[in-house]
Design an enzyme around this catalytic site. Structure first.
Site, PDB file in Angstrom:
ATOM      1  N   TRP A 140      -0.950   3.652  -2.361  1.00  0.00           N
ATOM      2  CA  TRP A 140      -1.212   2.481  -3.212  1.00  0.00           C
ATOM      3  C   TRP A 140      -0.196   1.417  -2.784  1.00  0.00           C
ATOM      4  O   TRP A 140       1.024   1.685  -2.836  1.00  0.00           O
ATOM      5  CB  TRP A 140      -0.990   2.907  -4.653  1.00  0.00           C
ATOM      6  CG  TRP A 140      -1.270   1.874  -5.702  1.00  0.00           C
ATOM      7  CD1 TRP A 140      -2.376   1.102  -5.828  1.00  0.00           C
ATOM      8  CD2 TRP A 140      -0.409   1.549  -6.811  1.00  0.00           C
ATOM      9  NE1 TRP A 140      -2.266   0.319  -6.953  1.00  0.00           N
ATOM     10  CE2 TRP A 140      -1.075   0.569  -7.570  1.00  0.00           C
ATOM     11  CE3 TRP A 140       0.837   1.992  -7.246  1.00  0.00           C
ATOM     12  CZ2 TRP A 140      -0.540   0.022  -8.725  1.00  0.00           C
ATOM     13  CZ3 TRP A 140       1.375   1.454  -8.392  1.00  0.00           C
ATOM     14  CH2 TRP A 140       0.694   0.482  -9.119  1.00  0.00           C
ATOM     15  N   ASP A 222       3.236   9.979  -9.437  1.00  0.00           N
ATOM     16  CA  ASP A 222       2.480   8.860  -9.965  1.00  0.00           C
ATOM     17  C   ASP A 222       1.128   9.420 -10.395  1.00  0.00           C
ATOM     18  O   ASP A 222       0.365   9.938  -9.570  1.00  0.00           O
ATOM     19  CB  ASP A 222       2.317   7.790  -8.872  1.00  0.00           C
ATOM     20  CG  ASP A 222       1.624   6.544  -9.403  1.00  0.00           C
ATOM     21  OD1 ASP A 222       1.410   6.455 -10.623  1.00  0.00           O
ATOM     22  OD2 ASP A 222       1.301   5.657  -8.596  1.00  0.00           O
ATOM     23  N   LYS A 260      -7.351   4.069 -16.197  1.00  0.00           N
ATOM     24  CA  LYS A 260      -8.640   4.589 -15.719  1.00  0.00           C
ATOM     25  C   LYS A 260      -9.212   5.618 -16.695  1.00  0.00           C
ATOM     26  O   LYS A 260     -10.394   5.588 -17.013  1.00  0.00           O
ATOM     27  CB  LYS A 260      -8.499   5.262 -14.353  1.00  0.00           C
ATOM     28  CG  LYS A 260      -7.524   4.604 -13.414  1.00  0.00           C
ATOM     29  CD  LYS A 260      -8.098   3.423 -12.672  1.00  0.00           C
ATOM     30  CE  LYS A 260      -6.963   2.589 -12.122  1.00  0.00           C
ATOM     31  NZ  LYS A 260      -7.280   1.690 -11.075  1.00  0.00           N
TER      32      LYS A 260
HETATM   33  N1  PLP Z   1      -0.704   4.294  -9.320  1.00  0.00           N
HETATM   34  C1  PLP Z   1      -1.808   4.390  -8.595  1.00  0.00           C
HETATM   35  C2  PLP Z   1      -1.834   5.349  -7.457  1.00  0.00           C
HETATM   36  C3  PLP Z   1      -2.925   3.616  -8.892  1.00  0.00           C
HETATM   37  O1  PLP Z   1      -4.033   3.742  -8.159  1.00  0.00           O
HETATM   38  C4  PLP Z   1      -2.857   2.724  -9.986  1.00  0.00           C
HETATM   39  C5  PLP Z   1      -3.996   1.861 -10.274  1.00  0.00           C
HETATM   40  O2  PLP Z   1      -4.811   1.524  -9.464  1.00  0.00           O
HETATM   41  C6  PLP Z   1      -1.671   2.687 -10.731  1.00  0.00           C
HETATM   42  C7  PLP Z   1      -0.624   3.484 -10.373  1.00  0.00           C
HETATM   43  C8  PLP Z   1      -1.394   1.864 -11.941  1.00  0.00           C
HETATM   44  O3  PLP Z   1      -2.307   1.093 -12.500  1.00  0.00           O
HETATM   45  P1  PLP Z   1      -2.047   0.419 -13.914  1.00  0.00           P
HETATM   46  O4  PLP Z   1      -0.779  -0.344 -13.815  1.00  0.00           O
HETATM   47  O5  PLP Z   1      -3.238  -0.428 -14.108  1.00  0.00           O
HETATM   48  O6  PLP Z   1      -1.945   1.521 -14.907  1.00  0.00           O
END
Ligand code: PLP
Length: 413
Positions: A140, A222, A260
């Site tokens: 990511w 994560d 999600k």
């Molecule tokens: N970590 C990963 C690997 C992700 O794919 C995402 C979202 O796409 C996130 C963290 C964090 O997303 P959010 O800040 O919307 O909770």
């Protein structure tokens, strides 16, 4: 001239830029496979039925405190429930071992998964002082941004083998074994690795945990897709629990996102859990105090609207069951779309092997399409995905999957 005229180029996030290009494209049959968000078979956002029920209840209750400040660390009940969800405590019966295990964990509420990654990174940068952080290649993209903002030198481990289209386990172990230093942080995706959709096998996870122990690495999980990937909350938390239950005990942490799995993207609901190797209440207090120090200085507290919804769903049996059905609905539709895309490509006799589409899991498929092919998909067919060839499968529907398969077929020939 302006004091800011010589700012470094910090071009906007690619994913949001592709999404913008899609939004302004007037073509009636355009398809977006860029943004990692769930869409229904009609291509629409889906406020979860379990979430809607809680929203209606909250509206009817009209609690006058609902917009008040909360504690800097966040809603304590929410934190206990989210901790139990990821580490696998059932919340009702509590053995002595479970009580002790819970005492190892310091939890704070965060501005979703991104905020949890950031607060965790800043805390570790200040208090663990790692020489490096190890991030998978690819990962990511925000992992790189977040760790660069806190000033920890970044290194990558070679996660993806493009020849075999699988996790490069041997290369990962080799580089960590030879180059990682004691106290280094390693960022691990708990499930549904983003962007590849490929996770280590159970045996490989066990070997990674052993290596972390042997080398004294600090695992930073994560977790953005618990329950969303397989449809099963326990299955998607397996790797986190393996590390958590390992003997001798390791210190580690988890950044938890509810974007999600509750469909609460814009509400910014998340938690950060730091696991110590002892069960000293004094140490946990110090950790929470220091996390709160960061939170207070940065944004005072996480928002309470979305976290109240998550808390209510997790604490009420009937709602929790309904939410688990919502998770199955989302994960099943994504699995069905993977199968449908593969099927269409097979019928079209598209050159190459596309089995990886169904072997990968979660929101994304790392299609293996080249940059040239990705650009041709956009220019010739109005099908949008990011440059790496990562496709967000939930952008597929029964009515556009054939069009997308034909577009892919065209650009790879
Ligand atoms: N970590 C990963 C690997 C992700 O794919 C995402 C979202 O796409 C996130 C963290 C964090 O997303 P959010 O800040 O919307 O909770």
């Amino acid at each position: 001239s302006s004091a800011f005229a010589k700012l470094p180029d910090a071009a906007g996030d690619e994913i949001f830029a592709v999404n913008h290009a899609f939004t302004i494209d007037p073509h009636p049959q355009k398809v977006s496979l860029a943004l990692g968000v769930y869409r229904t078979n009609e291509g629409k956002p889906w406020p979860l039925p379990s979430v809607r029920k809680v929203e209606e209840k909250l509206f009817a209750e009209n609690d006058i405190n609902r917009h008040e400040y909360q504690a800097i660390e966040g809603d304590k009940v929410f934190l206990k429930l989210t901790r139990d969800l990821i580490f696998g405590f059932n919340g009702r019966t509590e053995s002595l071992a479970e009580k002790q295990a819970k005492r190892r964990i310091a939890s704070v509420q965060t501005v979703s998964g991104t905020g949890a990654n950031h607060v965790g990174a800043l805390f570790l940068a200040q208090h663990l002082k790692p020489k490096h952080v190890w991030i998978s290649n690819p990962s990511w993209p925000n992992h790189q941004t977040i760790w660069s903002l806190v000033g920890v030198p970044r290194k990558t481990y070679p996660y993806f083998n493009s020849r075999t289209r699988s996790f490069d386990f041997c290369a990962t172990i080799d580089i960590l074994d030879s180059e990682a230093q004691e106290g280094d942080v390693i960022v691990l995706h708990a499930c549904s690795h983003n962007p590849t959709g490929i996770d280590p096998t159970m045996e490989q996870w066990i070997a990674i945990a052993d290596l972390c122990e042997k080398k004294g690495l600090f695992p930073f999980f994560d977790c953005a897709y618990q329950g969303f990937a397989s449809g099963c909350l326990d299955e998607d938390a397996w790797a986190v629990r393996l590390f958590f239950n390992k003997q001798p005990r390791m210190e580690m942490c988890v950044a938890q996102s509810f974007s999600k799995n509750f469909g609460l993207y814009g509400q910014r609901v998340g938690a950060f859990h730091l696991v110590t190797n002892g069960d000293s209440a004094a140490v946990i207090d110090l950790v929470v105090q220091n996390l709160c120090h960061i939170i207070r200085g940065e944004y005072t507290m996480a928002p309470r609207g979305g976290s109240t919804i998550v808390r209510r769903i997790l604490e009420e049996d009937a709602l929790r069951k309904e939410w688990q059905r919502d998770l199955i609905e989302m994960s099943s539709r994504i699995k069905a779309m993977r199968r449908a895309l593969l099927n269409e490509l097979r019928i079209l006799n598209t050159p190459g092997n596309w089995d990886h589409i169904i072997n990968q899991s979660g929101m994304f498929s790392y299609t293996g399409l080249t940059l040239k092919q990705v650009l041709a998909l956009k220019d010739r067919h109005h099908v949008y995905m990011v440059k790496s060839g990562r496709a967000s499968i939930s952008g597929l529907t029964e009515s556009n999957v054939l069009r997308v398969a034909r577009a892919i077929d065209d650009v790879v020939r």
